[in-house]
Scaffold this active site. Sequence first.
Site, PDB file in Angstrom:
ATOM      1  CB  CYS A 138      14.500  -4.082  -0.661  1.00 43.52           C
ATOM      2  SG  CYS A 138      14.742  -2.289  -0.600  1.00 43.52           S
ATOM      3  CG  HIS A 164      18.478  -5.577  -2.534  1.00 46.05           C
ATOM      4  ND1 HIS A 164      17.337  -5.960  -3.212  1.00 46.05           N
ATOM      5  CD2 HIS A 164      18.299  -4.267  -2.211  1.00 46.05           C
ATOM      6  CE1 HIS A 164      16.515  -4.930  -3.319  1.00 46.05           C
ATOM      7  NE2 HIS A 164      17.070  -3.888  -2.709  1.00 46.05           N
ATOM      8  CD  GLU A 214      17.617  -9.341  -4.112  1.00 46.62           C
ATOM      9  OE1 GLU A 214      16.928  -8.346  -4.394  1.00 46.62           O
ATOM     10  OE2 GLU A 214      17.881  -9.680  -2.939  1.00 46.62           O
TER      11      GLU A 214
END
Length: 287
Positions: free
Chosen positions: A105, A199, A201
Site C-alpha cells: 500500500c 495488504h 500482511e
Amino acid sequence: MALRFLVVEGNTRGARQAHKAAYGQMLSESYAQVIHAIARDAVCDIAFPTDEGANLPDRAGLASYDGIVLTGSHLNIYDRTPEILRQIDLMRAIYASGTPSFGSCWGLQVAAVAADGDVRKNPLGREVGFARRLRPTEEGRGHPMLAGRPEVYDAPAIHLDMVTALPDDATVIATNPVSAVQAAEIRRDGGLFWGVQYHPEFGLTELATILRQRTDLLIREGFCRTPEEVASYADDLTVLDRDPSRFDLAWRHGVDAEVLDPACRTREIRNFIERRVQAEKSARGRA
C-alpha cells in the site's frame, strides 16, 4: 544464518500508538510477526522515519540487511510534509543499497514516488475491506512475486490513493477495476522493489480493527449507514479470522482461501522472502 530484515513503519507516532492501543501491536510489529511466521529465525529491526531525529541507517547500514519491508500508513504522499519527505529519501537510499525491498500500500506508493513516479487520489474513491477481482497482467503471469496466486483473487485492502504514473523502469504485475496498479516491480539505481497496493500482511482481525477506527469515515463515504453496521461487519471479520471454517460468514462476505488461509493470503511476502531475500543472500556473499 538467520535472515535480517528492516521493517520501515510508515505511520507517525500518534497513529502508531493508536493502532497499538486498539490492536496490541503497531503495523510494523504485526508485519514482523508475519515475517517470523514465514522465516522463523528471522531477526527484524524496526525504523520510524516519520520521527524527527530518528536514527536511520545510511546506505551501508541498509546494505547490511537481507531484506527491507515498508508498511502501510495513514499519510498521503502528495502532501510532502517532512515526515513524508524523510520516507522518500530513505526509499531512495534503499534502492541505492541494492537490498531486496518489498512494500504494501503506502510502501508501493513511496517506492513509486522515490523513483519519480506519481500518486494521486483515486477518482473512483476508496477501496475498503477487500481488493476484489485482482488479476495478473500479461507481464505478471509467471512473475515470481505472484507465484501460487490464481488467475483471479481477492486480498485485504484499504486505501484512497493509488499510483497514477509509474517510473520508467517499472512493470505492472497485477491490476483490478479499482486501481490500475495493484502490484508492481520497480528498478532504480541498481535496486529492485516488489510491491502491492493491497495488504497481504493483514489478518482479518487487524483489518477489522482498522475499520472500527474509521467508523466515521466509512459512514461519511457511504460504505455503511450506521456505527452498528460498521461494528457488525468488523465483528464478522474477527469471528471469521478465529474460525475460518465459518462457511456462512465466508459466503456472506465473498471470501475464500486466498483470504482465509494465511499461507495463501501472505503469498507475495512469502515469495519475496523465498525467491528474493533467501536467493540473493547467497549471491550477495552472506550465506
